[in-house]
Design an enzyme around this catalytic site. Sequence first.
Site: not given
Ligand code: NDP
Length: 453
Positions: A42, A47, A50, A176, A180, A433, A438
């Site tokens: 983080c 976080c 980023k 996510y 982002e 407002h 709101e």
């Molecule tokens: P996520 O799990 O959110 O997203 C992973 C993405 O990769 C999904 O779109 C998934 O597709 C895709 N994917 C996975 N496997 C494959 C595959 N074999 N082929 C193609 N696409 C694939 O992971 P992130 O890496 O974005 O984030 C990791 C963690 O970090 C999250 O769990 C989150 O909690 C945390 N995080 C939080 C943030 C915040 O709170 N603002 C910011 C950044 C990270 P599909 O959906 O189709 O499975």
Amino acid sequence: MSADFDLIVIGGGSGGIAAARRAASYGARVLLLEASRIGGTCVLRGCVPKKLMMYAASFSRAMAEASGYGWTAVSGHFQLEGWAEAKKRELKRLEQIYQKMLADSDVEVLIGHARIAGARSVAVADRKLSAERILIATGSSTDRGALPGLAHAWSSDDVLDLRRLPSSLLVIGGGYIAVEFASILADLGVRVTIAFRADLPLRGFDDDLRNSVAEGLKARGVNVVAQSQMQSLGRTPGGFVLYRANGEPLHAEAVLNATGRKPCVESLGLATADVRLDEKGAIVVDNRSRTTASGIWAIGDVTNRANLTPVAIAEGRAFADTEFGGRPTEVDHRIVASAIFCDPPAACVGLTEAQASSIGPVDIYEAHFRPMRTAFIGSQERTYMKMVVDGHTGRVLGVHMFGTDAPEIIQALAVSVTAGITKKDFDRTMALHPTSAEEFVLMRDPTRKHRRP
Ligand code: NDP
């Protein structure tokens, strides 16, 4: 013979630090082991940097919009090098704050790779240390196994450490991190394509929020390629090519692998300690973060529950309260607010429309409007808000927003949703407002009702 410590925490990220300090506050002798730097994902690789990059990117929009408000000659060029140096200093400052907080809390810190070396025993280099309790808080790291060739792609760590921006970037994934970074890099002037396999990004979020985010990315100039059946990533003389089963190959100078993260369990010696892992490699724990091995607990991303910093902190403190404070505590994972820091951002707390309507009767309230700030300069940008209300009791089950300040607004509303607020409470709340927020207290009639699950 008494153990060297009451608690050894493995992992100096947000969760591990919170657990160590809380346990020490109860008088426990605590050692925190960290393999690299204090602060964890983080603070050092997630976080915080980023969001600092997001702030840097936000000036491009501010400059573009300024002329509509009467400003002249507002323009500029972003120099990543300057931001990178300032970010390095800021992360160093934060790391030192964490080090001081640990020292002030009487938590001993040792830098080195830790391995479980038997019941109540941890090895660090050639030292063996014993503790009554061991807490694993090692977090997660980028998963490179989703596609052949991903080993050559950048992770989010790499993007945050760049010294030069690429001219074009292909983001693989729709979660996510993908959303982002696609938004941030586009605002910084990079030509961005985001490719994911679903119809919409952000699987698991409310469909209308997902749709709003996809439209928002397109409005920021991102090439959004949905339903991509990705096969492999290859190299070209100018960069990379993503081969797909159902479309043209996608080319870019650089690639961000955002296909998810995996728990950091390698070389921790868990097999010898009887710590069970699930099919995704996450440590299996019960609702008090107890692993299958006696004397060993685990919290945060390494347990793959809700992988968010505040959740890891809450799990760490609950562990310490239970084991050292005489206050048995369990974390409620049901109502967890979260935000996606794209531009405009999205945020939500509670159930989606689909989740709630699969359980029982639900009333949906919505607002969809052009916010004052951007409507003034002729922008077509829209803010979207949704409230999911229990059709029997009127209790608010979920709140979702896409638009400027959504994370700040949803954090405030999360208090009310956690406390069990009803739609009537919103109705009798006076509007503030003129704000976007709101609109949440001005939603009069449901736009639709779900009655049959
Ligand atoms: P996520 O799990 O959110 O997203 C992973 C993405 O990769 C999904 O779109 C998934 O597709 C895709 N994917 C996975 N496997 C494959 C595959 N074999 N082929 C193609 N696409 C694939 O992971 P992130 O890496 O974005 O984030 C990791 C963690 O970090 C999250 O769990 C989150 O909690 C945390 N995080 C939080 C943030 C915040 O709170 N603002 C910011 C950044 C990270 P599909 O959906 O189709 O499975």
